[in-house]
Design a protein around this motif. Structure first.
Motif, mmCIF file in Angstrom:
data_model
loop_
_atom_site.group_PDB
_atom_site.id
_atom_site.type_symbol
_atom_site.label_atom_id
_atom_site.label_comp_id
_atom_site.label_asym_id
_atom_site.label_seq_id
_atom_site.Cartn_x
_atom_site.Cartn_y
_atom_site.Cartn_z
ATOM 1 N N GLN A 40 0.830 -1.207 0.000
ATOM 2 C CA GLN A 40 0.000 0.000 0.000
ATOM 3 C C GLN A 40 0.859 1.250 0.000
ATOM 4 O OE1 GLN A 40 -2.621 0.395 3.407
ATOM 5 N NE2 GLN A 40 -4.037 1.675 2.280
ATOM 6 N N ASP A 41 1.943 1.226 0.771
ATOM 7 C CA ASP A 41 2.848 2.375 0.791
ATOM 8 C C ASP A 41 3.454 2.638 -0.583
ATOM 9 O OD1 ASP A 41 2.378 2.794 3.451
ATOM 10 O OD2 ASP A 41 4.183 1.762 4.144
ATOM 11 N N ARG A 42 3.626 1.584 -1.382
ATOM 12 C CA ARG A 42 4.225 1.722 -2.718
ATOM 13 C C ARG A 42 3.171 1.801 -3.812
ATOM 14 N NH1 ARG A 42 9.599 0.003 -1.896
ATOM 15 N NH2 ARG A 42 10.039 0.491 0.276
ATOM 16 N N ASP A 43 1.910 1.951 -3.423
ATOM 17 C CA ASP A 43 0.798 2.042 -4.368
ATOM 18 C C ASP A 43 0.717 0.804 -5.262
ATOM 19 O OD1 ASP A 43 -1.465 3.237 -5.479
ATOM 20 O OD2 ASP A 43 -0.316 4.179 -7.092
ATOM 21 N N LEU A 44 0.886 -0.352 -4.669
ATOM 22 C CA LEU A 44 0.782 -1.616 -5.389
ATOM 23 C C LEU A 44 -0.453 -2.376 -4.924
ATOM 24 C CD1 LEU A 44 4.495 -2.827 -5.160
ATOM 25 C CD2 LEU A 44 3.322 -2.041 -7.234
ATOM 26 N N GLY A 45 -1.156 -2.982 -5.861
ATOM 27 C CA GLY A 45 -2.252 -3.867 -5.501
ATOM 28 C C GLY A 45 -1.712 -5.229 -5.103
ATOM 29 N N VAL A 46 -2.483 -5.959 -4.288
ATOM 30 C CA VAL A 46 -2.090 -7.297 -3.852
ATOM 31 C C VAL A 46 -3.175 -8.289 -4.255
ATOM 32 C CG1 VAL A 46 -1.515 -8.782 -1.897
ATOM 33 C CG2 VAL A 46 -0.755 -6.401 -1.902
ATOM 34 N N PHE A 47 -2.794 -9.284 -5.060
ATOM 35 C CA PHE A 47 -3.701 -10.370 -5.428
ATOM 36 C C PHE A 47 -3.361 -11.582 -4.559
ATOM 37 C CE2 PHE A 47 -4.438 -8.953 -10.121
ATOM 38 C CZ PHE A 47 -5.019 -7.787 -9.653
ATOM 39 N N LEU A 48 -4.369 -12.123 -3.877
ATOM 40 C CA LEU A 48 -4.166 -13.227 -2.950
ATOM 41 C C LEU A 48 -4.792 -14.502 -3.508
ATOM 42 C CD1 LEU A 48 -3.387 -14.427 -0.175
ATOM 43 C CD2 LEU A 48 -5.595 -13.579 0.683
ATOM 44 N N ALA A 49 -4.040 -15.610 -3.431
ATOM 45 C CA ALA A 49 -4.554 -16.906 -3.858
ATOM 46 C C ALA A 49 -4.279 -17.940 -2.767
ATOM 47 C CB ALA A 49 -3.899 -17.339 -5.168
ATOM 48 N N ASP A 50 -5.234 -18.842 -2.568
ATOM 49 C CA ASP A 50 -5.170 -19.863 -1.515
ATOM 50 C C ASP A 50 -5.224 -21.233 -2.184
ATOM 51 O OD1 ASP A 50 -5.578 -21.606 0.570
ATOM 52 O OD2 ASP A 50 -7.251 -20.519 1.459
ATOM 53 N N SER A 51 -4.156 -22.033 -2.008
ATOM 54 C CA SER A 51 -4.087 -23.340 -2.667
ATOM 55 C C SER A 51 -4.748 -24.455 -1.869
ATOM 56 C CB SER A 51 -2.631 -23.722 -2.925
ATOM 57 O OG SER A 51 -1.967 -23.983 -1.701
ATOM 58 N N ARG A 52 -5.136 -24.180 -0.634
ATOM 59 C CA ARG A 52 -5.766 -25.167 0.236
ATOM 60 C C ARG A 52 -4.912 -26.431 0.371
ATOM 61 N NH1 ARG A 52 -12.309 -24.500 -0.676
ATOM 62 N NH2 ARG A 52 -12.293 -22.214 -0.713
ATOM 63 N N ASP A 75 -2.825 -27.825 -1.555
ATOM 64 C CA ASP A 75 -2.792 -28.700 -2.731
ATOM 65 C C ASP A 75 -1.709 -28.219 -3.688
ATOM 66 O OD1 ASP A 75 -3.176 -30.160 -5.029
ATOM 67 O OD2 ASP A 75 -5.343 -29.877 -5.101
ATOM 68 N N PRO A 76 -0.579 -28.948 -3.820
ATOM 69 C CA PRO A 76 0.494 -28.513 -4.725
ATOM 70 C C PRO A 76 0.043 -28.361 -6.171
ATOM 71 C CG PRO A 76 1.284 -30.224 -3.251
ATOM 72 C CD PRO A 76 -0.203 -30.153 -3.061
ATOM 73 N N ARG A 77 -0.898 -29.189 -6.614
ATOM 74 C CA ARG A 77 -1.385 -29.066 -7.994
ATOM 75 C C ARG A 77 -2.178 -27.775 -8.172
ATOM 76 N NH1 ARG A 77 -4.343 -34.744 -8.206
ATOM 77 N NH2 ARG A 77 -4.882 -33.914 -6.155
ATOM 78 N N ALA A 78 -2.943 -27.416 -7.168
ATOM 79 C CA ALA A 78 -3.668 -26.147 -7.228
ATOM 80 C C ALA A 78 -2.690 -24.975 -7.249
ATOM 81 C CB ALA A 78 -4.626 -26.029 -6.046
ATOM 82 N N GLU A 79 -1.576 -25.109 -6.516
ATOM 83 C CA GLU A 79 -0.562 -24.051 -6.526
ATOM 84 C C GLU A 79 -0.068 -23.785 -7.939
ATOM 85 O OE1 GLU A 79 1.954 -23.666 -2.494
ATOM 86 O OE2 GLU A 79 2.369 -25.485 -3.627
ATOM 87 N N CYS A 127 -0.499 -20.281 -9.828
ATOM 88 C CA CYS A 127 0.688 -19.544 -10.271
ATOM 89 C C CYS A 127 0.571 -19.142 -11.729
ATOM 90 C CB CYS A 127 1.947 -20.388 -10.062
ATOM 91 S SG CYS A 127 2.671 -20.247 -8.427
ATOM 92 N N ARG A 128 0.082 -20.055 -12.558
ATOM 93 C CA ARG A 128 -0.070 -19.728 -13.981
ATOM 94 C C ARG A 128 -1.012 -18.547 -14.181
ATOM 95 N NH1 ARG A 128 0.081 -25.497 -14.657
ATOM 96 N NH2 ARG A 128 -2.202 -25.600 -14.639
ATOM 97 N N ARG A 129 -2.067 -18.476 -13.372
ATOM 98 C CA ARG A 129 -3.003 -17.357 -13.476
ATOM 99 C C ARG A 129 -2.392 -16.060 -12.944
ATOM 100 N NH1 ARG A 129 -8.611 -20.232 -11.292
ATOM 101 N NH2 ARG A 129 -8.758 -21.832 -12.935
ATOM 102 N N LEU A 130 -1.709 -16.160 -11.813
ATOM 103 C CA LEU A 130 -1.137 -14.957 -11.206
ATOM 104 C C LEU A 130 -0.061 -14.339 -12.077
ATOM 105 C CD1 LEU A 130 -0.844 -16.021 -7.448
ATOM 106 C CD2 LEU A 130 -2.282 -14.195 -8.366
ATOM 107 N N VAL A 131 0.741 -15.165 -12.720
ATOM 108 C CA VAL A 131 1.837 -14.662 -13.550
ATOM 109 C C VAL A 131 1.332 -13.678 -14.600
ATOM 110 C CG1 VAL A 131 3.370 -15.393 -15.427
ATOM 111 C CG2 VAL A 131 3.493 -16.523 -13.208
ATOM 112 N N GLU A 132 0.114 -13.880 -15.081
ATOM 113 C CA GLU A 132 -0.444 -13.013 -16.107
ATOM 114 C C GLU A 132 -0.955 -11.685 -15.552
ATOM 115 O OE1 GLU A 132 -3.515 -15.299 -17.863
ATOM 116 O OE2 GLU A 132 -2.172 -16.790 -18.778
ATOM 117 N N GLN A 133 -1.075 -11.579 -14.212
ATOM 118 C CA GLN A 133 -1.730 -10.409 -13.632
ATOM 119 C C GLN A 133 -0.860 -9.574 -12.703
ATOM 120 O OE1 GLN A 133 -5.919 -11.488 -12.280
ATOM 121 N NE2 GLN A 133 -5.090 -13.543 -12.577
ATOM 122 N N VAL A 134 0.367 -10.032 -12.445
ATOM 123 C CA VAL A 134 1.190 -9.360 -11.449
ATOM 124 C C VAL A 134 2.606 -9.129 -11.972
ATOM 125 C CG1 VAL A 134 -0.124 -10.395 -9.563
ATOM 126 C CG2 VAL A 134 1.969 -11.520 -10.371
#
Length: 325
Positions: A86-98, A100-104, A108-115
């Motif tokens: 927030q101090d650096r004016d950056l948004g934070v996208f949070l993901a929870d794998s529950r 599960d390494p496969r979910a991770e 990750c593939r989705r986050l890479v496109e957005q961050v």
């Protein structure tokens, strides 16, 4: 409304220098940064994230991936990351794998496109997969070490050795360790510390697990504790310890009169458990802040040497779930 061009012109610097000054990273002298910030404030300049992305090629977001957002251990880590972002004016996208390494991998593939960068917390992915992610986006690991990827960890082995020594000092000579997930990197370090502490203290160690790092996982392990003929239990984390204590009490086992219990992380707020839990404080907020600063530096200076920071675990926080044998 003032633009970044107006700020640059008034300050006598380039647009890139204004951008670096406002973002708080990159090679800008403190004198220049202070002058740019003062001029931006006087002009009431507020950077437009979309426009800034077109100029810098940055998306203005960082991603955080963790195994279980409901686990209170991760709360201080997330707060520290969010505060700096927030101090650096950056948004934070949070993901929870529950857990599960496969979910991770999918997340990750989705986050890479957005961050612009990633903080992977206690990731269970194979090292090769992590390295592949880091090759696509700047990445920092929390609670995991992989060659070639920035990381911050706590000395979990140190903390567990201290926990065993605490129990030995109370006279306990037969201790049960409830292990966590088999794929946990920090779990391997914890187990090594437990074994080292037991050998050094002359404690007979009984191992059981893996167990899910959760309250329910602890409740399910309570039957093992009751039948193990031990005077003390050391749990992989506080959630397992919490479940063990509440279930043992329902089974008529007194804690700490019959069995002492020690957790790890200091994630259970005082007053939430009776007796209050003796635990090892692992410093989640420090890890989150350190990881975020490392990520921002990596984003600003791609050629900076890869760094692995190891933070010390604090000694056992002695409360009321342990007692002399």
């Amino acid at each position: 409304m003032a633009t970044i061009h107006d700020v640059a012109k008034r300050a006598g610097v380039s647009i890139a220098t204004v951008s670096r000054s406002l973002n708080g990273h990159g090679r800008v002298s403190s004198e220049t940064r202070e002058r740019v910030l003062a001029i931006a404030a006087s002009l009431d300049f507020r950077p437009n994230r979309t426009a800034r992305g077109l100029v810098t090629g940055r998306l203005g977001n960082i991603g955080v991936l963790l195994p279980d957002v409901a686990n209170p251990f991760y709360g201080p880590i997330l707060v520290a990351i969010a505060d700096i972002a927030q101090d650096r004016d950056l948004g934070v996208f949070l993901a929870d794998s529950r857990e599960d390494p496969r979910a991770e991998e999918r997340l990750c593939r989705r986050l890479v496109e957005q961050v612009d960068g990633l903080v992977l917390v206690s990731t269970r992915m194979p090292s090769a997969k992590i390295a592949a992610v880091a090759a696509q986006r700047d990445t920092v690991l929390v609670n995991r070490l992989v060659d070639g990827v920035d990381a911050v960890v706590v000395d979990a082995a140190e903390g567990m050795r201290a926990a065993v020594e605490h129990l030995a000092g109370l006279g306990h000579r037969r201790v049960l360790y409830l292990d966590g997930p088999a794929a946990s990197w920090s779990g391997a370090a914890k187990l090594a510390g437990v074994r080292e502490g037991a050998q050094a203290s002359g404690v007979e160690l009984i191992l059981d697990g893996p167990h899910p790092p959760s309250y329910l996982g602890g409740r399910e392990a309570a039957d093992v504790v009751r039948d193990a003929d031990v005077s003390a239990v050391l749990a992989y984390d506080d959630l397992i310890a919490w479940g063990v204590i509440t279930r043992l009490q329902q089974l008529g086992v007194d804690v700490p009169g019959d069995v002492s219990v020690v957790g790890f992380d200091d994630a259970i707020a005082e007053g939430m458990l009776d007796p209050e839990l003796t635990t090892v404080r692992s410093g989640g907020a420090s890890m989150g802040a350190t990881a975020t600063e490392m990520l921002l530096r990596r984003m600003a200076e791609p050629d900076y040497p890869v760094e692995h920071q190891r933070l010390s675990c604090e000694l056992v926080v002695v409360r009321h779930s342990t007692a002399p044998r």
